[in-house]
Design an enzyme around this catalytic site. Structure first.
Site, PDB file in Angstrom:
ATOM      1  N   ASP A 159      16.700 -59.277   4.633  1.00 46.43           N
ATOM      2  CA  ASP A 159      15.402 -58.714   3.764  1.00 46.43           C
ATOM      3  C   ASP A 159      15.836 -58.053   2.428  1.00 46.43           C
ATOM      4  O   ASP A 159      16.737 -56.909   2.818  1.00 46.43           O
ATOM      5  CB  ASP A 159      14.632 -58.083   4.639  1.00 46.43           C
ATOM      6  CG  ASP A 159      13.717 -58.992   5.699  1.00 46.43           C
ATOM      7  OD1 ASP A 159      13.584 -60.048   5.509  1.00 46.43           O
ATOM      8  OD2 ASP A 159      13.185 -58.443   6.809  1.00 46.43           O
ATOM      9  N   ASP A 195       3.926 -65.572   8.008  1.00 43.20           N
ATOM     10  CA  ASP A 195       3.836 -64.299   8.665  1.00 43.20           C
ATOM     11  C   ASP A 195       2.691 -63.893   9.265  1.00 43.20           C
ATOM     12  O   ASP A 195       1.327 -63.981   8.778  1.00 43.20           O
ATOM     13  CB  ASP A 195       4.049 -63.143   7.463  1.00 43.20           C
ATOM     14  CG  ASP A 195       5.439 -63.130   6.811  1.00 43.20           C
ATOM     15  OD1 ASP A 195       6.224 -63.779   7.475  1.00 43.20           O
ATOM     16  OD2 ASP A 195       5.356 -62.660   5.781  1.00 43.20           O
TER      17      ASP A 195
END
Length: 284
Positions: free
Chosen positions: A11, A130
């Site tokens: 990330d 997500d």
């Protein structure tokens, strides 16, 4: 039988690798190029780079980071975050990415999935989802797409989260609920031409208590394309569970790799011992 893949996730926030818990409490985890090179040497099957604030901050895509990494590693690289149109997908592929991941842009403009898949091939298009489990009392809005066209309007009812069960899709790095059902959305983007799905449980992300196996199984059994499990790995058993019980085709992890808790060679050996078809960490 196709081998299962082990994929470290990096990330990215403003050029650095970070890690959080359930998408908050973010902390620094290192330099992206250095970590990518390390994972390549460790035997990772692929790498995923996600710029977690590009969409919410309306920033440009991480072209320079991708160029640096692609020059140093020789395994497939998937990159997402801030991709808004076909031109962005092209720039990322030209910079050295093998696949691009669409999340917020896919929800904002569903037709982009079909357009990008037709133009570059489904193998280049990953749709990231997500998802957060719906609990009693959660407000469920009608699904809204940024585009005001017949195409988006036509699929709104198909993907609506219309009861108090299941999982809701979030965008902008987990900041914005959409009113879209995660399982329905997975099926729809597969129909639109996505070549692969990256499914992250926001409830289990960073908790290191295991993946949301129910979510994975519901999506994996509902689509005919590969599913990458994300969110919750704490030990090798969790990865095995995602593959065996969650029916995933690949497992993505961050914390256990970034902080050396369970290195990739250890994880691969564990899975091989359990009978999982896996590429050796070091070619024999």
């Amino acid at each position: 039988m196709l081998t299962k893949r082990i994929i470290p996730c990096l990330d990215i926030d403003r050029g650095r690798v970070v890690k959080g818990v359930s998408f908050v409490n973010i902390r620094d985890a290192g330099d992206p190029a250095e970590l990518a090179r390390f994972y390549d040497e460790q035997g990772a099957d692929e790498l995923v780079f996600l710029d977690i604030t590009a969409s919410s901050d309306a920033r440009d895509i991480i072209i320079e980071v991708v160029r640096q990494v692609s020059e140093q590693v020789f395994i497939p690289l998937t990159v997402g975050g801030g991709l808004r149109n076909v031109a962005d997908v092209r720039r990322m592929l030209e910079a050295g990415a093998d696949k691009t991941s669409l999340n917020t842009a896919a929800v904002n403009t569903p037709a982009l999935v079909a357009e990008a898949s037709d133009f570059f091939g489904a193998q280049c298009i990953v749709v990231a989802i997500d998802a957060k489990r719906v609990t009693p009392g959660d407000e469920i809005a009608a699904p809204r797409f940024q585009t005001a066209d017949g195409f988006a309007d036509g699929i709104a009812a198909e993907v609506a989260l219309n009861d108090a069960s299941g999982w809701q899709v979030y965008v902008h790095g987990g900041r914005t609920p959409t009113g879209i059902d995660a399982v329905k959305w997975a099926k729809k983007v597969a129909e639109l031409g996505a070549g692969e799905l990256l499914v992250t449980s926001m409830d289990t992300d960073g908790q290191q208590t295991g993946y949301d196996l129910e979510l994975l199984r519901a999506i994996s059994q509902g689509v005919g394309i590969p599913v990458i499990a994300s969110g919750g790995a704490g030990n090798p058993q969790h990865l095995y569970d995602a593959l065996a019980e969650g029916k995933a085709d690949a497992v993505l992890a961050a914390s256990i790799f970034h902080y050396g808790t369970h290195p990739i060679p250890e994880v691969k050996q564990y899975l091989a011992d359990k009978g999982v078809p896996i590429r050796p960490a070091v070619d024999e």
